[in-house]
Design a protein around this motif. Structure first.
Motif, PDB file in Angstrom:
ATOM      1  N   GLY A  38      -3.906  61.731 -53.594  1.00  0.00           N
ATOM      2  CA  GLY A  38      -4.972  61.354 -54.509  1.00  0.00           C
ATOM      3  C   GLY A  38      -5.435  59.921 -54.297  1.00  0.00           C
ATOM      4  N   MET A  39      -4.483  59.025 -54.044  1.00  0.00           N
ATOM      5  CA  MET A  39      -4.847  57.626 -53.789  1.00  0.00           C
ATOM      6  C   MET A  39      -5.714  57.498 -52.541  1.00  0.00           C
ATOM      7  N   TRP A  40      -5.288  58.169 -51.473  1.00  0.00           N
ATOM      8  CA  TRP A  40      -6.067  58.120 -50.238  1.00  0.00           C
ATOM      9  C   TRP A  40      -7.444  58.751 -50.436  1.00  0.00           C
ATOM     10  N   GLU A  41      -7.496  59.821 -51.186  1.00  0.00           N
ATOM     11  CA  GLU A  41      -8.766  60.502 -51.431  1.00  0.00           C
ATOM     12  C   GLU A  41      -9.758  59.578 -52.116  1.00  0.00           C
ATOM     13  N   GLU A  42      -9.301  58.866 -53.158  1.00  0.00           N
ATOM     14  CA  GLU A  42     -10.194  57.955 -53.867  1.00  0.00           C
ATOM     15  C   GLU A  42     -10.545  56.754 -53.003  1.00  0.00           C
ATOM     16  N   ALA A  43      -9.566  56.231 -52.269  1.00  0.00           N
ATOM     17  CA  ALA A  43      -9.818  55.075 -51.402  1.00  0.00           C
ATOM     18  C   ALA A  43     -10.853  55.394 -50.336  1.00  0.00           C
ATOM     19  N   GLN A  44     -10.788  56.616 -49.803  1.00  0.00           N
ATOM     20  CA  GLN A  44     -11.718  56.996 -48.742  1.00  0.00           C
ATOM     21  C   GLN A  44     -13.157  57.090 -49.241  1.00  0.00           C
ATOM     22  N   GLN A  45     -13.342  57.217 -50.555  1.00  0.00           N
ATOM     23  CA  GLN A  45     -14.695  57.252 -51.100  1.00  0.00           C
ATOM     24  C   GLN A  45     -15.446  55.953 -50.842  1.00  0.00           C
ATOM     25  N   VAL A  46     -14.692  54.854 -50.719  1.00  0.00           N
ATOM     26  CA  VAL A  46     -15.316  53.559 -50.426  1.00  0.00           C
ATOM     27  C   VAL A  46     -14.915  53.053 -49.046  1.00  0.00           C
ATOM     28  N   GLY A  47     -14.336  53.929 -48.230  1.00  0.00           N
ATOM     29  CA  GLY A  47     -14.066  53.605 -46.832  1.00  0.00           C
ATOM     30  C   GLY A  47     -12.896  52.690 -46.580  1.00  0.00           C
ATOM     31  N   ILE A  48     -11.908  52.689 -47.479  1.00  0.00           N
ATOM     32  CA  ILE A  48     -10.738  51.831 -47.275  1.00  0.00           C
ATOM     33  C   ILE A  48      -9.466  52.673 -47.307  1.00  0.00           C
ATOM     34  N   GLY A  49      -8.308  52.004 -47.140  1.00  0.00           N
ATOM     35  CA  GLY A  49      -7.045  52.714 -47.163  1.00  0.00           C
ATOM     36  C   GLY A  49      -5.953  51.920 -47.841  1.00  0.00           C
ATOM     37  N   LEU A  50      -4.761  52.517 -47.884  1.00  0.00           N
ATOM     38  CA  LEU A  50      -3.572  51.840 -48.393  1.00  0.00           C
ATOM     39  C   LEU A  50      -2.977  51.041 -47.242  1.00  0.00           C
ATOM     40  N   VAL A  51      -2.974  49.715 -47.372  1.00  0.00           N
ATOM     41  CA  VAL A  51      -2.541  48.865 -46.263  1.00  0.00           C
ATOM     42  C   VAL A  51      -1.085  48.423 -46.389  1.00  0.00           C
ATOM     43  N   GLY A  52      -0.452  48.682 -47.518  1.00  0.00           N
ATOM     44  CA  GLY A  52       0.934  48.283 -47.700  1.00  0.00           C
ATOM     45  C   GLY A  52       1.375  48.496 -49.122  1.00  0.00           C
ATOM     46  N   GLY A  53       2.612  48.065 -49.417  1.00  0.00           N
ATOM     47  CA  GLY A  53       3.136  48.205 -50.766  1.00  0.00           C
ATOM     48  C   GLY A  53       4.645  48.210 -50.795  1.00  0.00           C
ATOM     49  N   ASP A  54       5.206  48.846 -51.818  1.00  0.00           N
ATOM     50  CA  ASP A  54       6.656  48.864 -51.993  1.00  0.00           C
ATOM     51  C   ASP A  54       7.033  50.081 -52.823  1.00  0.00           C
ATOM     52  N   MET A  55       8.258  50.565 -52.614  1.00  0.00           N
ATOM     53  CA  MET A  55       8.780  51.688 -53.394  1.00  0.00           C
ATOM     54  C   MET A  55      10.179  51.340 -53.870  1.00  0.00           C
ATOM     55  N   VAL A  56      10.430  51.565 -55.152  1.00  0.00           N
ATOM     56  CA  VAL A  56      11.710  51.188 -55.748  1.00  0.00           C
ATOM     57  C   VAL A  56      12.185  52.276 -56.697  1.00  0.00           C
ATOM     58  N   SER A  57      13.456  52.202 -57.041  1.00  0.00           N
ATOM     59  CA  SER A  57      14.025  53.112 -58.025  1.00  0.00           C
ATOM     60  C   SER A  57      13.716  52.608 -59.426  1.00  0.00           C
ATOM     61  N   ALA A  58      13.338  53.528 -60.313  1.00  0.00           N
ATOM     62  CA  ALA A  58      12.997  53.151 -61.688  1.00  0.00           C
ATOM     63  C   ALA A  58      13.298  54.321 -62.608  1.00  0.00           C
ATOM     64  N   THR A  59      13.478  54.030 -63.884  1.00  0.00           N
ATOM     65  CA  THR A  59      13.799  55.085 -64.848  1.00  0.00           C
ATOM     66  C   THR A  59      12.567  55.877 -65.248  1.00  0.00           C
ATOM     67  N   ALA A  60      11.379  55.251 -65.183  1.00  0.00           N
ATOM     68  CA  ALA A  60      10.124  55.932 -65.478  1.00  0.00           C
ATOM     69  C   ALA A  60       9.217  55.792 -64.269  1.00  0.00           C
ATOM     70  N   LEU A  61       8.300  56.723 -64.104  1.00  0.00           N
ATOM     71  CA  LEU A  61       7.381  56.629 -62.979  1.00  0.00           C
ATOM     72  C   LEU A  61       6.322  55.587 -63.292  1.00  0.00           C
ATOM     73  N   VAL A  62       6.253  54.578 -62.425  1.00  0.00           N
ATOM     74  CA  VAL A  62       5.334  53.465 -62.598  1.00  0.00           C
ATOM     75  C   VAL A  62       4.544  53.283 -61.301  1.00  0.00           C
ATOM     76  N   ILE A  63       3.240  53.125 -61.440  1.00  0.00           N
ATOM     77  CA  ILE A  63       2.375  52.907 -60.287  1.00  0.00           C
ATOM     78  C   ILE A  63       1.665  51.574 -60.471  1.00  0.00           C
ATOM     79  N   SER A  64       1.812  50.693 -59.491  1.00  0.00           N
ATOM     80  CA  SER A  64       1.101  49.420 -59.507  1.00  0.00           C
ATOM     81  C   SER A  64       0.187  49.370 -58.285  1.00  0.00           C
ATOM     82  N   VAL A  65      -1.087  49.177 -58.531  1.00  0.00           N
ATOM     83  CA  VAL A  65      -2.055  49.124 -57.436  1.00  0.00           C
ATOM     84  C   VAL A  65      -2.756  47.771 -57.452  1.00  0.00           C
ATOM     85  N   THR A  66      -2.784  47.123 -56.302  1.00  0.00           N
ATOM     86  CA  THR A  66      -3.548  45.892 -56.115  1.00  0.00           C
ATOM     87  C   THR A  66      -4.706  46.192 -55.184  1.00  0.00           C
TER      88      THR A  66
END
Length: 321
Positions: A118-146
């Protein structure tokens, strides 16, 4: 990503951090401005303007989204959309995304696959992509987008530039996501149009740069509601904002849903924020760009009024309230 059925049954702890990152990034096409993408210590993006616009939003499960209301793919799209609309509100165009994901070890990899799709799908609407980030263990699902953006040589359009006598205008939908939330909150899953608006916003990405080119004096992303977010403009600019009821468009579909629920469709239009529309002010002699429509005026003074009077009721979303 197309994981097979055996992979679908796996959890993130079985795949591991680097296997998960590979699932999110492999086989994806980056924009030409991405000089170094995922896989190194940091990404490198071209910045031809010499300035970088940056914004971050954090979405928390059960606060900003629910998987009994939305699919992971829809949540992924929404997580990106709420950030890209902030870039547009500065008059900029998006250039790349950084994504942080926190989830429990027993989260199915299929959930992460669909979130990222879904993230890639929305990003492609404006011609960009996911260039990096981080994944960690957490008790609740949390998404942080810059989200990062480029001003293309234009000055940024801030909240503080409105002047008395400006025309207040909006681009995008108003009230649809709020109507969808009301429908979902009553336990219904239709009408599809309003429920879909709550699940996945449709920000007018191109309207931000168009407004900047046309000479907008201020602009804001409507994330908390028209009254609330114009309040930010009024405060930052030191002006009063008056919204005119006769200029507001209340779609027939919203009126029908409101009638069925015993609600007020105009309240949704004035206070609903998750459509991620844009509001801006323009000099009175400027022709509004395509996609923009007038909803009010600014004047000497302070605060936001509707037809000259303070709005009765909650003006929009606030955390911790």
């Amino acid at each position: 990503m197309g994981p097979d059925s055996s992979q679908d049954a796996q959890t993130v702890s079985q795949v591991g951090e680097f296997g998960l990152i590979d699932r999110v990034t492999s086989g994806r096409q980056q924009s030409p401005g991405t000089l170094i993408g995922p896989g190194d210590d940091a990404a490198v993006l071209a910045a031809p303007d010499g300035r970088v616009v940056a914004t971050t939003d954090v979405l928390v499960e059960q606060v900003h989204f629910r998987f009994d209301w939305s699919t992971p793919r829809q949540v992924g799209r929404k997580a990106v959309a709420v950030n890209l609309s902030d870039i547009a509100a500065m008059g900029a165009v998006p250039t790349g995304l950084l994504v942080g994901l926190g989830c429990s070890q027993d989260t199915p990899t299929e959930v992460v696959d669909e979130l990222s799709a879904g993230m890639w799908e929305e990003a492609q609407q404006v011609g960009i992509g996911l260039v990096g980030g981080d994944m960690v263990s957490a008790t609740a699902l949390v998404i942080s987008v810059t989200a990062l953006g480029d001003l293309q040589g234009r000055p940024p359009v801030t909240r503080s530039g409105a002047r008395p006598g400006d025309v207040v205008a909006v681009a995008g939908r108003l009230g649809w996501a709020a109507a969808g939330l009301a429908v979902l909150g009553r336990g219904f899953r239709s009408p599809v149009a309003v429920v879909g608006a709550q699940r996945v916003p449709e920000p007018p990405y191109a309207a931000g740069p168009l407004a900047a080119e046309a000479g907008a004096t201020s602009m804001v992303d409507i994330s908390d509601g028209l009254v609330a977010d114009l309040g930010h403009v009024a405060t930052a600019s030191g002006v009063a904002v008056d919204i005119r009821n006769e200029l507001l468009v209340v779609p027939q579909r919203l009126s029908e849903v409101a009638s069925a629920l015993g609600a007020d469709a105009r309240h949704w239009v004035l206070t609903g924020g998750e459509d991620q529309a844009l509001a801006a002010t323009f000099p009175p002699d400027v022709a509004l760009p395509e996609g923009w429509r007038a909803v009010g005026v600014t004047a000497e003074g302070q605060g936001v009024t509707v037809d000259g009077a303070a709005y009765e009721g909650t003006s929009g979303w606030e955390h911790w309230r």
